[in-house]
Design an enzyme around this catalytic site. Structure first.
Site, mmCIF file in Angstrom:
data_model
loop_
_atom_site.group_PDB
_atom_site.id
_atom_site.type_symbol
_atom_site.label_atom_id
_atom_site.label_comp_id
_atom_site.label_asym_id
_atom_site.label_seq_id
_atom_site.Cartn_x
_atom_site.Cartn_y
_atom_site.Cartn_z
ATOM 1 N N HIS A 195 0.832 -1.208 0.000
ATOM 2 C CA HIS A 195 0.000 0.000 0.000
ATOM 3 C C HIS A 195 0.861 1.251 0.000
ATOM 4 O O HIS A 195 2.040 1.215 0.315
ATOM 5 C CB HIS A 195 -0.973 0.037 1.185
ATOM 6 C CG HIS A 195 -0.330 0.115 2.532
ATOM 7 N ND1 HIS A 195 -0.012 -1.002 3.277
ATOM 8 C CD2 HIS A 195 0.054 1.177 3.289
ATOM 9 C CE1 HIS A 195 0.532 -0.627 4.413
ATOM 10 N NE2 HIS A 195 0.588 0.698 4.449
ATOM 11 N N HIS A 210 4.006 7.204 3.538
ATOM 12 C CA HIS A 210 4.968 6.115 3.381
ATOM 13 C C HIS A 210 4.514 5.129 2.312
ATOM 14 O O HIS A 210 3.376 5.160 1.858
ATOM 15 C CB HIS A 210 5.234 5.387 4.708
ATOM 16 C CG HIS A 210 4.067 4.595 5.232
ATOM 17 N ND1 HIS A 210 3.161 5.113 6.119
ATOM 18 C CD2 HIS A 210 3.678 3.313 5.010
ATOM 19 C CE1 HIS A 210 2.258 4.187 6.427
ATOM 20 N NE2 HIS A 210 2.549 3.088 5.761
ATOM 21 N N GLU A 218 7.810 1.155 4.925
ATOM 22 C CA GLU A 218 7.293 0.163 5.867
ATOM 23 C C GLU A 218 7.507 -1.201 5.214
ATOM 24 O O GLU A 218 7.258 -1.375 4.018
ATOM 25 C CB GLU A 218 5.797 0.387 6.120
ATOM 26 C CG GLU A 218 5.164 -0.655 7.020
ATOM 27 C CD GLU A 218 3.659 -0.467 7.197
ATOM 28 O OE1 GLU A 218 3.126 -1.062 8.149
ATOM 29 O OE2 GLU A 218 3.023 0.251 6.400
#
Length: 143
Positions: A13, A85, A136
């Site tokens: 994502h 992010h 991440e």
């Protein structure tokens, strides 16, 4: 010294920080016809999240839960919100951490994986090590 192999997997994502998750969700749904998940609170991360599903990935909208949230500081600099992010999948987070340490990459926080919005272990990497981009890594189960 053995080589530790750990390649990033697919893009899971892209996260966008928003000042109002309900307002942001509404525009994504009304203007783009997006499928929006229910809102989740993640106190350990200091955020509320919703996911917008698309055929090839997801967009995560993040709203701070409180003034101590890392998203609060981001929104002070970017009051209208913005990209926060990028999350990549890995199959073995511990191997990825070992390789990152050897490469000199800083893992944010205490370096210990936390459980993310999908119920999987996650870590965040220092943006300074990745061209100014917060990364991440989320461990997923291999199929």
């Amino acid at each position: 010294m053995k080589e530790i192999l750990s390649e990033i997997g697919r893009l899971n994502h892209i996260a966008i920080a928003v000042p109002n998750i309900q307002k942001a969700s509404t525009i994504w749904k009304s203007a783009l016809g997006a499928n929006i998940s229910s809102t989740q609170s993640l106190p350990e991360h200091g955020v509320k999240v919703v996911f917008i599903e698309s055929p090839n990935t997801k967009v995560e909208l993040l709203e701070p839960l409180n003034k101590q949230s890392p998203i609060t500081k981001f929104l002070e600099k970017n009051p209208n919100g913005g990209m926060h992010h990028i999350c990549y999948e890995v199959f073995n987070l511990e191997n990825a951490i070992e390789k990152l340490i050897v490469a000199g990459v800083k893992i944010l926080g205490d370096g210990i994986p936390k459980i993310g919005a999908h119920g999987n272990p996650v870590i965040f990497l220092n943006p300074g090590d990745f061209s100014g981009t917060l990364i991440e890594l989320e461990e997923i189960k291999s199929n």
